[in-house]
Design an enzyme around this catalytic site. Structure first.
Site, PDB file in Angstrom:
ATOM      1  N   THR A  13      -5.016 -29.648  12.778  1.00 17.94           N
ATOM      2  CA  THR A  13      -3.794 -29.082  12.217  1.00 17.94           C
ATOM      3  C   THR A  13      -3.741 -27.578  12.439  1.00 17.94           C
ATOM      4  OG1 THR A  13      -3.952 -30.774  10.506  1.00 17.94           O
ATOM      5  CG2 THR A  13      -2.345 -29.035  10.152  1.00 17.94           C
ATOM      6  N   LYS A  55     -16.001 -37.488   8.885  1.00 16.26           N
ATOM      7  CA  LYS A  55     -14.549 -37.622   8.750  1.00 16.26           C
ATOM      8  C   LYS A  55     -14.103 -38.783   9.621  1.00 16.26           C
ATOM      9  CE  LYS A  55     -10.381 -34.778   9.552  1.00 16.26           C
ATOM     10  NZ  LYS A  55      -9.651 -35.604  10.549  1.00 16.26           N
ATOM     11  N   TYR A  97     -16.548 -34.934  12.933  1.00 11.99           N
ATOM     12  CA  TYR A  97     -15.103 -35.127  12.973  1.00 11.99           C
ATOM     13  C   TYR A  97     -14.771 -36.194  14.011  1.00 11.99           C
ATOM     14  CZ  TYR A  97     -10.211 -33.384  13.437  1.00 11.99           C
ATOM     15  OH  TYR A  97      -8.857 -33.244  13.486  1.00 11.99           O
TER      16      TYR A  97
END
Length: 300
Positions: free
Chosen positions: A47, A162, A134
Site C-alpha cells: 500500500t 502475513k 510477507y
C-alpha cells in the site's frame, strides 16, 4: 529476538506529488493512525508503494513514520530484488528506529523456496529487529507453501507471517489457520491480509490483521478488529459487512487504487498520488468510490 506482533497493523499510503514523496501528507497520515489507536503502523508495504521508491526515499519515509507515530510501533517494508538492497533497507529501518521489518521476496526471475529461505536467513542474520514474512503473491509473484512457512518460521528473529486472505467459509478459514499454526512456533504470530477477509481471519485464529484500508480509515477498521479480537463474531462480521461496498470496489479495481482515491477524496493525499505508471482510477470509477464513501459516512 522474535516478539509477538498482534492486533491491527495499518498500512498507510506513501502519497506522491509531482513525482516526489509528499512528506507532509505522509506524516499527517501516520499521525492520524497513531491518534486513532491502531496497534501498529506498517510503512512501505505494498500500500505504501515501496517497490517504486529509491533507497533514499525509503529511508526518508521510514524516518518520518517513526518520528510521527508517537508511541505506536512502526514496521518498515524492506523488500527489494537484490539481497544487498534488502539489507541496505534494513539498515535504514534500524537507523529510523523501526520496531520491526516487513520482508516480501520480490522477483523478476522466478525464485525457488531455497532462494527465499536464504534471503530471510541473510536478513535475520543481519538484524535483531523482528521480521515479518510477507506472502503477497498478487504483487510479488511468489507463493509460499505451508512447508515454506515452517522453514521461514524456524529462523531466529522471524516474528510473524502475513498470509493471504483466508477462505470465505469461517470453518474452512479456521482449518487453514490451524494448518499453519501446527507448523510454526507459538512465538510466531499469524497475520491475515486481504481486507475483506480481515474479520474472518481474526475470528479463525489469526493474531494480527495487516490492513490496506486501515491506513486510511482506521476507525472503520478498528470497528472490525476490536470485536474480532474479543471473540464477538456477530459484531465483527457485521462491521465488515458494512464495508462490503468497499470490498467490492477492491475486487473490481484493486485495493491500492481504491484506497488512493478514498484518501484523495478525503483530502488526506494530493490528487493522483500514486507513482507513475500507475494512473489510478478514471473519473467514472472515482465517482463510484466517492458515492460509497458518502453513502457509508466514511468521511466523518
Amino acid at each position: 529476538m522474535a516478539t509477538a506482533i498482534t492486533g491491527l497493523s495499518a498500512f498507510p499510503l506513501t502519497p506522491l506529488r509531482d513525482d516526489h514523496v509528499d512528506t507532509a501528507a505522509f506524516a499527517a497520515l501516520v499521525e492520524r493512525l497513531s491518534a486513532a489507536g491502531v496497534d501498529s503502523i506498517t510503512a512501505l508495504g505494498s500500500t505504501g508503494s515501496y517497490a517504486y521508491l529509491d533507497a533514499a526515499e525509503r529511508a526518508e519515509v521510514a524516518r518520518l513514520a517513526v518520528e510521527h507515530a508517537g508511541t505506536t510501533p512502526v514496521f518498515v517494508g524492506v523488500g527489494a530484488l537484490r539481497t544487498s538492497h534488502v539489507l541496505a533497507n534494513v539498515a535504514s529501518a534500524e537507523r529510523a528506529g523501526a520496531a520491526g521489518v516487513l520482508l516480501a521476496p520480490m522477483t523478476y526471475q522466478p525464485l525457488t523456496d531455497d532462494d527465499v529461505v536464504e534471503l530471510f536467513r541473510a536478513v535475520t542474520d543481519a538484524t535483531d529487529l523482528p521480521v515479518i514474512a510477507y506472502d503477497n503473491p498478487g504483487t510479488t509473484h511468489f507463493t509460499f507453501s505451508t512447508e515454506l512457512y515452517a522453514r521461514i518460521a524456524e529462523l531466529p528473529g522471524v516474528a510473524s507471517i502475513k498470509i493471504p486472505a483466508v477462505p470465505a467459509d469461517l470453518g474452512k478459514a479456521r482449518e487453514r489457520v490451524a494448518r499453519i499454526r501446527a507448523v510454526v512456533p507459538d512465538t510466531v504470530s499469524i497475520g491475515v491480509s486481504g481486507d475483506a477477509a480481515g474479520a474472518r481471519g481474526l475470528l479463525a485464529g489469526c493474531d494480527a490483521w495487516y490492513s490496506v484500508i486501515g491506513g486510511t480509515l482506521p476507525a472503520a477498521t478498528l470497528a472490525i478488529s476490536r470485536p474480532a479480537a474479543a471473540g464477538d463474531v456477530d459484531a465483527a462480521l457485521a462491521a465488515s459487512q458494512r464495508l462490503a461496498p468497499v470490498w467490492d470496489l477492491f475486487a473490481e479495481f484493486g485495493s491500492l487504487r481504491v484506497t488512493a482515491a478514498i484518501a484523495e477524496h478525503l483530502g488526506l493525499a494530493p490528487e493522483r498520488c500514486l507513482p507513475l505508471p500507475i494512473l489510478g482510477l478514471d473519473d467514472a470509477a472515482r465517482e463510484r468510490v466517492v458515492g460509497v464513501v458518502d453513502e457509508l459516512g466514511l468521511a466523518s
